[in-house]
Design a protein around this motif. Structure first.
Motif, PDB file in Angstrom:
ATOM      1  N   SER A  66       5.276   0.746  -2.226  1.00 51.67           N
ATOM      2  CA  SER A  66       4.355   0.319  -3.270  1.00 51.67           C
ATOM      3  C   SER A  66       4.972  -0.905  -3.925  1.00 51.67           C
ATOM      4  O   SER A  66       6.036  -0.807  -4.543  1.00 51.67           O
ATOM      5  N   ASN A 124      -0.893  -0.943   0.770  1.00 53.61           N
ATOM      6  CA  ASN A 124       0.158  -0.535  -0.172  1.00 53.61           C
ATOM      7  C   ASN A 124       0.347  -1.554  -1.292  1.00 53.61           C
ATOM      8  O   ASN A 124       0.869  -1.234  -2.354  1.00 53.61           O
ATOM      9  N   GLU A 163      -2.131  -0.634  -4.279  1.00 53.05           N
ATOM     10  CA  GLU A 163      -2.076   0.735  -4.787  1.00 53.05           C
ATOM     11  C   GLU A 163      -2.270   0.834  -6.290  1.00 53.05           C
ATOM     12  O   GLU A 163      -2.937   1.730  -6.789  1.00 53.05           O
ATOM     13  N   LYS A 164      -1.717  -0.073  -7.038  1.00 55.01           N
ATOM     14  CA  LYS A 164      -1.787   0.014  -8.509  1.00 55.01           C
ATOM     15  C   LYS A 164      -3.230  -0.098  -9.022  1.00 55.01           C
ATOM     16  O   LYS A 164      -3.526   0.306 -10.128  1.00 55.01           O
ATOM     17  N   LYS A 184      -5.794   1.389  -7.723  1.00 52.51           N
ATOM     18  CA  LYS A 184      -6.492   2.659  -7.469  1.00 52.51           C
ATOM     19  C   LYS A 184      -7.851   2.463  -6.809  1.00 52.51           C
ATOM     20  O   LYS A 184      -8.849   3.087  -7.189  1.00 52.51           O
TER      21      LYS A 184
END
Length: 190
Positions: A159, A179, A182-183, A185
């Motif tokens: 991540s 990846n 990811e933050k 969402k």
């Protein structure tokens, strides 16, 4: 220990002393050796190989590792940031490096090949031109890290926040590029 060793091989040695201090190891090979929970202080390892060794929870205070390669070794919970950074060069192949920290370390051109690199702290580390080949980076922290030209093509479970790390010319595969998002969402579907 307080000595100089040149071109020696250590096999199945359990280093049971509390500390290796002020010792130099040049062109040495360590096979199936146990350094776990040792304190290695002010020592130098130059062009050494560690094969099937256990260095878990070893303290490497002010020791230097120049052109050192670890093969099939366990290096759990090591604070690599405590080593002497001058001419630092380490490569890892088939190793477990989980729960270790490379905080603020300049580690350009390092290679991690087929390694478990879980929960490792790379905060503020300079990893330029390093290579994570077939490595599991689950839970590893990249924060204010210099990841320029790092090859993550076959890495997984990482991540990386693009806004808080330098990632120019880093290499990712289309399979693992999600990846990087990811933050946010978000869901990525094919």
């Amino acid at each position: 220990m307080n000595d100089y060793y040149d071109n020696e091989t250590f096999k199945k040695v359990a280093f049971t002393n509390d500390q290796i201090s002020r010792s130099d190891f040049d062109f040495c090979i360590f096979e199936n050796c146990d350094f776990s929970d040792m304190h290695i202080v002010n020592s130098e390892f130059l062009e050494c190989e560690f094969i099937d060794c256990n260095l878990s929870n070893t303290r490497l205070k002010e020791s230097s590792f120049k052109e050192v390669h670890f093969y099939s070794s366990k290096l759990l919970g090591i604070k690599f940031y405590e080593i002497d950074p001058f001419l630092l060069k380490i490569n890892f192949t088939d190793c477990q490096v989980d729960y270790s920290s490379f905080y603020q370390l300049k580690m350009q051109n390092f290679q991690f090949v087929n390694c478990s690199v879980k929960e490792v702290d790379f905060t503020e580390a300079n990893l330029q031109f390093s290579y994570f080949d077939d490595c599991d980076l689950l839970g590893s922290i990249f924060e204010a890290s210099d990841l320029r030209n790092v090859n993550f093509k076959t890495a997984r479970n990482f991540s990386i926040d693009l806004e808080s790390n330098r990632v120019e010319k880093a290499i990712f595969s289309k399979d693992n590029v999600a990846n990087l998002l990811e933050k946010y969402k978000i869901k990525i579907v094919s």
